[in-house]
Design a protein around this motif. Structure first.
Motif, PDB file in Angstrom:
ATOM      1  N   PRO A  67       0.796  -1.238   0.000  1.00 26.74           N
ATOM      2  CA  PRO A  67       0.000   0.000   0.000  1.00 26.74           C
ATOM      3  C   PRO A  67       0.828   1.287   0.000  1.00 26.74           C
ATOM      4  O   PRO A  67       0.324   2.325  -0.414  1.00 26.74           O
ATOM      5  N   ASN A  68       2.077   1.250   0.501  1.00 24.11           N
ATOM      6  CA  ASN A  68       2.870   2.486   0.572  1.00 24.11           C
ATOM      7  C   ASN A  68       3.941   2.521  -0.509  1.00 24.11           C
ATOM      8  O   ASN A  68       4.816   1.652  -0.538  1.00 24.11           O
ATOM      9  N   PHE A  69       3.896   3.549  -1.378  1.00 24.00           N
ATOM     10  CA  PHE A  69       4.968   3.800  -2.358  1.00 24.00           C
ATOM     11  C   PHE A  69       5.318   2.495  -3.061  1.00 24.00           C
ATOM     12  O   PHE A  69       6.444   2.010  -3.022  1.00 24.00           O
ATOM     13  N   GLN A  70       4.315   1.980  -3.704  1.00 25.69           N
ATOM     14  CA  GLN A  70       4.369   0.618  -4.245  1.00 25.69           C
ATOM     15  C   GLN A  70       5.578   0.392  -5.143  1.00 25.69           C
ATOM     16  O   GLN A  70       6.019   1.320  -5.846  1.00 25.69           O
ATOM     17  N   ASN A  71       6.086  -0.787  -5.090  1.00 20.47           N
ATOM     18  CA  ASN A  71       7.116  -1.248  -6.030  1.00 20.47           C
ATOM     19  C   ASN A  71       6.388  -2.055  -7.095  1.00 20.47           C
ATOM     20  O   ASN A  71       5.804  -3.082  -6.764  1.00 20.47           O
ATOM     21  N   PRO A  72       6.320  -1.616  -8.344  1.00 22.49           N
ATOM     22  CA  PRO A  72       7.178  -0.631  -8.993  1.00 22.49           C
ATOM     23  C   PRO A  72       6.597   0.772  -9.194  1.00 22.49           C
ATOM     24  O   PRO A  72       7.329   1.647  -9.661  1.00 22.49           O
ATOM     25  N   THR A  73       5.340   1.049  -8.896  1.00 22.44           N
ATOM     26  CA  THR A  73       4.744   2.298  -9.409  1.00 22.44           C
ATOM     27  C   THR A  73       4.980   3.527  -8.534  1.00 22.44           C
ATOM     28  O   THR A  73       4.835   4.649  -9.003  1.00 22.44           O
ATOM     29  N   GLY A  74       5.285   3.320  -7.240  1.00 19.40           N
ATOM     30  CA  GLY A  74       5.431   4.442  -6.321  1.00 19.40           C
ATOM     31  C   GLY A  74       4.102   4.955  -5.775  1.00 19.40           C
ATOM     32  O   GLY A  74       4.063   5.864  -4.949  1.00 19.40           O
ATOM     33  N   VAL A  75       2.989   4.347  -6.217  1.00 16.12           N
ATOM     34  CA  VAL A  75       1.648   4.816  -5.832  1.00 16.12           C
ATOM     35  C   VAL A  75       1.300   4.367  -4.404  1.00 16.12           C
ATOM     36  O   VAL A  75       1.696   3.292  -3.964  1.00 16.12           O
ATOM     37  N   THR A  76       0.556   5.213  -3.678  1.00 12.94           N
ATOM     38  CA  THR A  76       0.129   4.903  -2.306  1.00 12.94           C
ATOM     39  C   THR A  76      -1.391   4.768  -2.251  1.00 12.94           C
ATOM     40  O   THR A  76      -2.113   5.605  -2.792  1.00 12.94           O
ATOM     41  N   LEU A  77      -1.843   3.714  -1.594  1.00 14.30           N
ATOM     42  CA  LEU A  77      -3.287   3.475  -1.480  1.00 14.30           C
ATOM     43  C   LEU A  77      -3.872   4.437  -0.442  1.00 14.30           C
ATOM     44  O   LEU A  77      -3.335   4.535   0.674  1.00 14.30           O
ATOM     45  N   SER A  78      -4.970   5.106  -0.798  1.00 12.71           N
ATOM     46  CA  SER A  78      -5.554   6.104   0.108  1.00 12.71           C
ATOM     47  C   SER A  78      -6.166   5.434   1.336  1.00 12.71           C
ATOM     48  O   SER A  78      -6.450   4.231   1.328  1.00 12.71           O
ATOM     49  N   ALA A  79      -6.384   6.237   2.383  1.00  9.44           N
ATOM     50  CA  ALA A  79      -6.997   5.723   3.619  1.00  9.44           C
ATOM     51  C   ALA A  79      -8.385   5.156   3.308  1.00  9.44           C
ATOM     52  O   ALA A  79      -8.759   4.088   3.824  1.00  9.44           O
TER      53      ALA A  79
END
Ligand SMILES: Cc1ncc(COP(=O)(O)O)c(C=O)c1O
Length: 397
Positions: A170-182
């Protein structure tokens, strides 16, 4: 010689990243390929002092066998760190592992029979796919958008595929860097709880936030004991130590402990004690702050260089932490085909294909911004943009 390997090895491939990393050893190569932290930020002197104290003060137990669960004072420190991430836990809930890679293997051992469905983000961490492939997992991708996994897609997939677990970063995903919102974390957990779906929450990067605000772990919502939470000191102290931890409900943790015992008896006693002394005696919070500031700066430099130099039609993610960003190339570009020219230009990235469970992802590339220095980033992105620019040229005639 005709060596008869187990059937399950047939799905296991050499990691593309390992192959690319071999090329980083050539002189003058600037690599955005590996997932390596900045080596100049390793707290070498503090780890040296911690090691000396451990060996001088507790040399014999530090070199002795110990329990599979791990060194209790270190479990207490990891419980403190996890509570700060919103997870209600005590030292008893913690199993010390050999990096956060090991709990992925342990989850595979515990849950996956040949052909079992595992839900993953797509793209996802390729060494998790590798770990689960050994157990002959069948992967099903959860639909994602630019904000990550779409939890509303889960019920239909769960009903159709009967997955053993969902693997998510969920945090700073590997590979995209995207974070899942609360909000998405809450929805995801509510659906998982409704179906009794196990969630493997992989959080190696959560401490590396350089922008935005902290979002509590999915595990913090876990009233049902269905979330297995994994973290590590690899990105906050050093990956060479191979120290991580997992938090799971007693029934799951007990079984993980048994399979870990069969795998490696326990994680290195000496390394556990070094990490414990380091965390006890040195200012690890100030150290993490330095890493965050540095990675934030490197991301901003990479982002600015990409904006200045990349050709039309290329877009990329803007992570608020971690070590990677994800480039979507112009339609028609296959990043695998760019590799020979990139290698000749002495710049490396990881083509997107291997992060996907299906035959897609040709348009993407992963760029690491933690390992190269700011100057190398400026030069390397210039080289990369030139490679992408030549791919964008119409073919003569
Ligand atoms: C998503 C993810 N999980 C797990 C790991 C494994 O890290 P370690 O075993 O060093 O803790 C990594 C390493 O890059 C990763 O990116």
């Amino acid at each position: 010689m005709d060596i008869q390997f187990a059937q399950r090895m047939s799905g296991v491939r050499v990691s593309a990243v390992r192959e690319i990393l071999k090329a980083t050893e050539q002189p003058d190569v600037i690599s955005f390929a590996g997932g390596l932290p900045a080596p100049e930020l390793f707290p070498v002197d503090d780890v040296l002092a911690a090691t000396e104290r451990v060996l001088r003060e507790t040399g014999a137990p530090a070199l002795q066998y110990s329990t599979t669960e791990g060194f209790t004072p270190l479990r207490e420190q990891f419980a403190d760190i996890s509570r700060a991430r919103g997870i209600g836990c005590t030292a008893d809930d913690i199993l010390i592992t050999t990096g956060s890679q090991q709990p992925l293997d342990l989850a595979g051992k515990l849950f996956i029979d040949a052909g079992d469905c595992i839900l993953t983000e797509s793209p996802t961490y390729l060494a998790a796919l590798q770990a689960f492939r050994v157990y002959q997992a069948r992967f099903v991708a959860v639909p994602t958008d630019e904000l990550g996994l779409i939890p509303e897609a889960l019920p239909a997939l769960i009903e159709r595929e009967r997955p053993k677990f969902l693997y998510t970063i969920p945090n700073f995903q590997n590979p995209t860097g995207v974070t899942l919102s609360a909000d998405r974390r809450r929805t995801l957990y509510a659906i998982a709880a409704r179906y009794g779906l196990i969630v493997v929450e992989d959080d190696p990067y959560g401490a590396l936030r350089y922008a935005g605000t902290h979002i509590p772990a999915i595990k913090s919502l876990d009233t049902e004991g269905i979330v297995i939470y994994n973290s590590t000191v690899s990105k906050t102290i050093a990956p060479g130590l191979r120290i991580g931890w997992t938090i799971a409900a007693p029934e799951i943790r007990r079984r993980m402990t048994i399979v870990k015992q069969a795998t490696d008896i326990h994680t290195s006693t000496l390394d556990q004690r070094i990490v414990h002394r380091y965390l006890a005696d040195f200012d690890s919070a100030a150290h993490i702050e330095r890493i965050r500031a540095s990675y934030g700066e490197r991301f901003r430099i990479m982002d600015a260089c990409l904006r200045e130099t990349m050709p039309e039609g290329y877009v990329w993610t803007h992570p608020e932490g971690g070590m990677f960003l994800w480039v979507t190339c112009r339609e028609g570009v296959n990043t695998q085909d760019l590799m020979p020219e990139a290698m000749a230009s002495k710049v490396l990235f990881v083509p997107g294909r291997d992060f996907f469970t299906s035959d897609t992802g040709q348009r993407y590339m992963r760029l690491n911004f933690s390992n190269a220095t700011p100057d190398q980033i400026r030069i390397g992105i210039g080289r990369l943009a030139a490679v992408c620019g030549s791919a964008a040229q119409p073919v003569a005639g």
